[in-house]
Write a protein that holds these residues in place. Sequence first.
Motif, mmCIF file in Angstrom:
data_model
loop_
_atom_site.group_PDB
_atom_site.id
_atom_site.type_symbol
_atom_site.label_atom_id
_atom_site.label_comp_id
_atom_site.label_asym_id
_atom_site.label_seq_id
_atom_site.Cartn_x
_atom_site.Cartn_y
_atom_site.Cartn_z
ATOM 1 N N LEU A 218 -7.089 12.766 -11.869
ATOM 2 C CA LEU A 218 -7.282 11.326 -11.700
ATOM 3 C C LEU A 218 -6.100 10.692 -10.981
ATOM 4 O O LEU A 218 -6.282 9.877 -10.058
ATOM 5 N N ARG A 219 -4.906 11.073 -11.387
ATOM 6 C CA ARG A 219 -3.703 10.545 -10.722
ATOM 7 C C ARG A 219 -3.687 10.950 -9.252
ATOM 8 O O ARG A 219 -3.361 10.147 -8.373
ATOM 9 N N TYR A 220 -4.062 12.188 -8.994
ATOM 10 C CA TYR A 220 -4.125 12.679 -7.615
ATOM 11 C C TYR A 220 -5.131 11.879 -6.797
ATOM 12 O O TYR A 220 -4.862 11.501 -5.653
ATOM 13 N N GLY A 221 -6.300 11.573 -7.388
ATOM 14 C CA GLY A 221 -7.316 10.799 -6.680
ATOM 15 C C GLY A 221 -6.817 9.414 -6.305
ATOM 16 O O GLY A 221 -7.058 8.929 -5.194
ATOM 17 N N ILE A 222 -6.113 8.774 -7.228
ATOM 18 C CA ILE A 222 -5.551 7.441 -6.954
ATOM 19 C C ILE A 222 -4.518 7.519 -5.833
ATOM 20 O O ILE A 222 -4.471 6.658 -4.942
ATOM 21 N N GLN A 223 -3.706 8.568 -5.860
ATOM 22 C CA GLN A 223 -2.718 8.751 -4.796
ATOM 23 C C GLN A 223 -3.400 8.934 -3.445
ATOM 24 O O GLN A 223 -2.924 8.412 -2.425
ATOM 25 N N CYS A 224 -4.516 9.672 -3.420
ATOM 26 C CA CYS A 224 -5.254 9.888 -2.172
ATOM 27 C C CYS A 224 -5.734 8.561 -1.586
ATOM 28 O O CYS A 224 -5.648 8.326 -0.369
ATOM 29 N N VAL A 225 -6.257 7.703 -2.452
ATOM 30 C CA VAL A 225 -6.733 6.395 -1.996
ATOM 31 C C VAL A 225 -5.576 5.593 -1.411
ATOM 32 O O VAL A 225 -5.697 4.983 -0.337
ATOM 33 N N LYS A 226 -4.442 5.591 -2.087
ATOM 34 C CA LYS A 226 -3.292 4.793 -1.643
ATOM 35 C C LYS A 226 -2.762 5.257 -0.288
ATOM 36 O O LYS A 226 -2.524 4.434 0.609
ATOM 37 N N ILE A 227 -2.572 6.563 -0.127
ATOM 38 C CA ILE A 227 -2.010 7.030 1.140
ATOM 39 C C ILE A 227 -3.022 6.888 2.275
ATOM 40 O O ILE A 227 -2.638 6.683 3.433
ATOM 41 N N SER A 228 -4.305 6.947 1.955
ATOM 42 C CA SER A 228 -5.336 6.774 2.982
ATOM 43 C C SER A 228 -5.360 5.344 3.479
ATOM 44 O O SER A 228 -5.488 5.086 4.685
ATOM 45 N N LEU A 229 -5.239 4.390 2.565
ATOM 46 C CA LEU A 229 -5.215 2.978 2.949
ATOM 47 C C LEU A 229 -3.966 2.667 3.772
ATOM 48 O O LEU A 229 -4.026 1.895 4.729
ATOM 49 N N LYS A 230 -2.846 3.287 3.411
ATOM 50 C CA LYS A 230 -1.624 3.089 4.197
ATOM 51 C C LYS A 230 -1.805 3.623 5.610
ATOM 52 O O LYS A 230 -1.329 3.027 6.586
ATOM 53 N N PHE A 231 -2.524 4.736 5.732
ATOM 54 C CA PHE A 231 -2.751 5.306 7.053
ATOM 55 C C PHE A 231 -3.665 4.411 7.884
ATOM 56 O O PHE A 231 -3.485 4.289 9.103
ATOM 57 N N VAL A 232 -4.643 3.773 7.242
ATOM 58 C CA VAL A 232 -5.491 2.814 7.952
ATOM 59 C C VAL A 232 -4.630 1.704 8.551
ATOM 60 O O VAL A 232 -4.801 1.302 9.711
ATOM 61 N N GLY A 233 -3.683 1.202 7.752
ATOM 62 C CA GLY A 233 -2.775 0.174 8.259
ATOM 63 C C GLY A 233 -1.961 0.658 9.435
ATOM 64 O O GLY A 233 -1.742 -0.077 10.401
ATOM 65 N N TRP A 234 -1.537 1.912 9.367
ATOM 66 C CA TRP A 234 -0.768 2.503 10.473
ATOM 67 C C TRP A 234 -1.630 2.584 11.733
ATOM 68 O O TRP A 234 -1.162 2.298 12.833
ATOM 69 N N ARG A 235 -2.901 2.967 11.563
ATOM 70 C CA ARG A 235 -3.817 3.045 12.718
ATOM 71 C C ARG A 235 -4.081 1.670 13.317
ATOM 72 O O ARG A 235 -4.085 1.495 14.539
ATOM 73 N N ILE A 236 -4.296 0.681 12.441
ATOM 74 C CA ILE A 236 -4.581 -0.686 12.927
ATOM 75 C C ILE A 236 -3.375 -1.229 13.697
ATOM 76 O O ILE A 236 -3.520 -1.944 14.694
ATOM 77 N N ALA A 237 -2.185 -0.856 13.227
ATOM 78 C CA ALA A 237 -0.962 -1.317 13.908
ATOM 79 C C ALA A 237 -0.773 -0.652 15.262
ATOM 80 O O ALA A 237 0.101 -1.052 16.031
ATOM 81 N N GLY A 238 -1.601 0.363 15.555
ATOM 82 C CA GLY A 238 -1.514 1.017 16.850
ATOM 83 C C GLY A 238 -0.254 1.819 17.051
ATOM 84 O O GLY A 238 0.288 1.890 18.164
ATOM 85 N N ARG A 239 0.220 2.452 15.982
ATOM 86 C CA ARG A 239 1.450 3.222 16.080
ATOM 87 C C ARG A 239 1.223 4.475 16.919
ATOM 88 O O ARG A 239 0.236 5.180 16.719
ATOM 89 N N PRO A 240 2.104 4.782 17.849
ATOM 90 C CA PRO A 240 1.942 5.993 18.674
ATOM 91 C C PRO A 240 2.218 7.249 17.871
ATOM 92 O O PRO A 240 2.829 7.214 16.806
#
Length: 243
Positions: A218-240
Amino acid sequence: MLQGKRIAVVMPAYWAEKTVAKTYNAIPKDIVDHIILVDDCSKDNTVEAAKALGIETYRNETNLNYGGNVKRCLQKGLDAGADILILLHPDFQYTPKLIPAMSAMLATDEYDVCLASRTSGKGALSGGMPIWRFVANWGLTTFMDFCFGVHHTEYHTGYRAYSRKVLEEVDFHALADDFIFDNEMFIAALKNGSNTCEVTCPTSYEDDASSIPFSKALRYGIQCVKISLKFVGWRIAGRPSGK
């Protein structure tokens, strides 16, 4: 060696005394140049069993947790001069017979990371994966597919292959020491501009195979959601790539 590439199989071990021989014997040694096991302070005879098989064996002085042990495994593979590193758990949940296929995918230099998916095809359920784990795996993977902007059938496998290139370009030692390491490494590879691929992997959930308890899952699943959402933000920011 395969297509001029040196292959290392690195095994992060914890309580693997009963399964390490079965795993080792199934490794295709005609293409594998190095077989390395790092034991994370097991209380059984994993180290003795591995040494008896002739495996290059190390034991951590203190428990490094899953991610910390994998980091040491990967570093030992790099130190051995490997061009392709196969991360294989010695609990025989994953078949070593896929090592040639995974190595071949990376030997082309088209890919830097290869995942062995248990949910592609019918391997997971026929191999005994609990239904709750299968459903959770599928749900998390679908969510992460959307966040990552790539498509894989599983992100939660511990059976992975890495090119030397991606391990030298990504500071994997700075990543987490727990079970989220594998997916943090996958995200770091995506940020680095690396190409990823997968193969279908049959699995075996035998009594001796390792499995994390529900609370850690369960803890691992929550961590997966958090890092995935952070990556979405990184993609939206257009980071090279590489930033």
